[in-house]
Design a protein around this motif. Structure first.
Motif, mmCIF file in Angstrom:
data_model
loop_
_atom_site.group_PDB
_atom_site.id
_atom_site.type_symbol
_atom_site.label_atom_id
_atom_site.label_comp_id
_atom_site.label_asym_id
_atom_site.label_seq_id
_atom_site.Cartn_x
_atom_site.Cartn_y
_atom_site.Cartn_z
ATOM 1 N N ASP A 33 -11.885 -25.692 64.804
ATOM 2 C CA ASP A 33 -11.599 -24.436 65.675
ATOM 3 C C ASP A 33 -10.089 -24.730 65.846
ATOM 4 O O ASP A 33 -9.569 -25.570 66.242
ATOM 5 N N MET A 34 -9.339 -23.592 65.966
ATOM 6 C CA MET A 34 -7.875 -23.655 66.162
ATOM 7 C C MET A 34 -7.561 -22.655 67.216
ATOM 8 O O MET A 34 -8.125 -21.357 67.187
ATOM 9 N N SER A 35 -6.955 -23.171 68.320
ATOM 10 C CA SER A 35 -6.986 -22.173 69.478
ATOM 11 C C SER A 35 -5.537 -22.269 70.111
ATOM 12 O O SER A 35 -4.818 -23.316 69.817
ATOM 13 N N TRP A 36 -4.931 -21.573 70.723
ATOM 14 C CA TRP A 36 -3.826 -21.050 71.275
ATOM 15 C C TRP A 36 -3.977 -21.490 73.108
ATOM 16 O O TRP A 36 -5.017 -20.628 73.406
ATOM 17 N N TRP A 37 -3.329 -21.936 73.666
ATOM 18 C CA TRP A 37 -3.353 -22.058 75.133
ATOM 19 C C TRP A 37 -1.920 -21.835 75.657
ATOM 20 O O TRP A 37 -0.907 -22.234 74.685
ATOM 21 N N SER A 51 -6.390 -17.568 73.051
ATOM 22 C CA SER A 51 -7.235 -17.078 71.928
ATOM 23 C C SER A 51 -7.868 -18.396 71.013
ATOM 24 O O SER A 51 -7.248 -19.527 71.053
ATOM 25 N N VAL A 52 -8.845 -18.144 70.254
ATOM 26 C CA VAL A 52 -9.435 -19.059 69.281
ATOM 27 C C VAL A 52 -9.856 -18.501 68.096
ATOM 28 O O VAL A 52 -10.256 -17.422 68.267
ATOM 29 N N ILE A 53 -9.840 -19.061 67.105
ATOM 30 C CA ILE A 53 -10.551 -18.764 65.654
ATOM 31 C C ILE A 53 -11.311 -19.715 65.198
ATOM 32 O O ILE A 53 -10.956 -21.163 65.193
ATOM 33 N N ASP A 54 -12.635 -19.666 65.128
ATOM 34 C CA ASP A 54 -13.511 -20.760 64.695
ATOM 35 C C ASP A 54 -13.458 -20.820 63.030
ATOM 36 O O ASP A 54 -12.825 -20.377 62.533
ATOM 37 N N THR A 55 -14.221 -21.818 62.775
ATOM 38 C CA THR A 55 -14.284 -22.233 61.241
ATOM 39 C C THR A 55 -14.804 -21.000 60.338
ATOM 40 O O THR A 55 -14.519 -21.299 59.022
ATOM 41 N N THR A 59 -13.255 -14.957 66.220
ATOM 42 C CA THR A 59 -12.447 -14.816 67.370
ATOM 43 C C THR A 59 -12.429 -14.432 68.580
ATOM 44 O O THR A 59 -13.578 -13.854 68.857
ATOM 45 N N ARG A 60 -11.841 -15.408 69.689
ATOM 46 C CA ARG A 60 -12.019 -14.837 71.059
ATOM 47 C C ARG A 60 -10.726 -14.715 71.628
ATOM 48 O O ARG A 60 -9.884 -15.536 71.247
ATOM 49 N N TYR A 61 -10.556 -13.949 72.765
ATOM 50 C CA TYR A 61 -9.196 -13.945 73.358
ATOM 51 C C TYR A 61 -9.374 -14.050 74.819
ATOM 52 O O TYR A 61 -10.362 -13.714 75.548
ATOM 53 N N GLY A 62 -8.445 -14.388 75.660
ATOM 54 C CA GLY A 62 -8.431 -14.370 77.133
ATOM 55 C C GLY A 62 -8.300 -13.116 77.733
ATOM 56 O O GLY A 62 -7.869 -12.128 76.956
ATOM 57 N N GLY A 63 -8.916 -12.897 78.864
ATOM 58 C CA GLY A 63 -8.967 -11.515 79.292
ATOM 59 C C GLY A 63 -7.593 -10.753 79.587
ATOM 60 O O GLY A 63 -7.715 -9.711 79.514
ATOM 61 N N TYR A 81 -1.836 -18.650 63.052
ATOM 62 C CA TYR A 81 -1.181 -17.876 63.657
ATOM 63 C C TYR A 81 -1.430 -16.957 64.835
ATOM 64 O O TYR A 81 -2.608 -16.716 64.925
ATOM 65 N N LEU A 82 -0.577 -16.547 65.710
ATOM 66 C CA LEU A 82 -0.679 -15.800 66.844
ATOM 67 C C LEU A 82 0.296 -14.847 66.863
ATOM 68 O O LEU A 82 1.511 -14.953 67.232
ATOM 69 N N GLN A 83 -0.017 -13.419 66.367
ATOM 70 C CA GLN A 83 0.920 -12.310 66.435
ATOM 71 C C GLN A 83 0.959 -11.774 68.076
ATOM 72 O O GLN A 83 -0.186 -11.249 68.543
ATOM 73 N N MET A 84 1.990 -11.822 68.654
ATOM 74 C CA MET A 84 1.828 -11.267 70.115
ATOM 75 C C MET A 84 2.804 -9.953 70.157
ATOM 76 O O MET A 84 4.059 -10.178 69.775
#
Length: 129
Positions: A33-37, A51-55, A59-63, A81-84
């Motif tokens: 799993d690759m995630s951003w904090w 956010s996280v993206i699993d194998t 995907t899931r995102y913070g509220g 990648y994280l497109q913001m």
């Protein structure tokens, strides 16, 4: 050992966009799993889930994201990648990439141990009003 390197941070005005990248390197037989904090000034003891993206690509995102960010990955390049978009001053933070939850998990391979976790060094995002 697996290492992570983030890039793409910078300074933008409110409403602007940035694309963060996380490159994974090092020998491993596992996928993660690759995630951003993120960590904001004054809150050095805690990191907020972004956010996280699993194998398998779920995907899931913070509220707080509210549809503004999109996470993606390129397994062939071991990149996430994280497109913001629609960035706000409250998004100002150090953004960190993390890998964990290896698949297939194994107790005989260090990088595939079920508890194996790696953090990157972070990339700074600053959003001005």
């Amino acid at each position: 050992l697996v290492q992570l390197a983030e890039s793409g941070g910078g300074s933008v005005q409110a409403g602007g966009s940035l694309r963060l990248s996380c490159e994974s390197s090092g020998p491993t037989f596992c996928f993660y799993d690759m995630s951003w904090w993120r960590q904001t000034p004054g809150k050095e003891q805690e990191r907020e889930f972004v956010s996280v993206i699993d194998t398998v690509g779920v995907t899931r995102y913070g509220g707080f994201v509210k549809g503004r960010f999109t996470i993606s990955q390129d397994n062939s390049k071991k990149m996430a990648y994280l497109q913001m978009n629609s960035l706000e001053p409250g998004d100002t933070a150090m953004y960190y990439c993390k890998i964990d939850r290896p698949r297939p998990a194994s107790y005989s391979a260090y990088e595939c141990h079920p508890n194996y976790t790696v953090w990157g060094q972070g990339t700074q995002v600053t959003v001005s009003s």
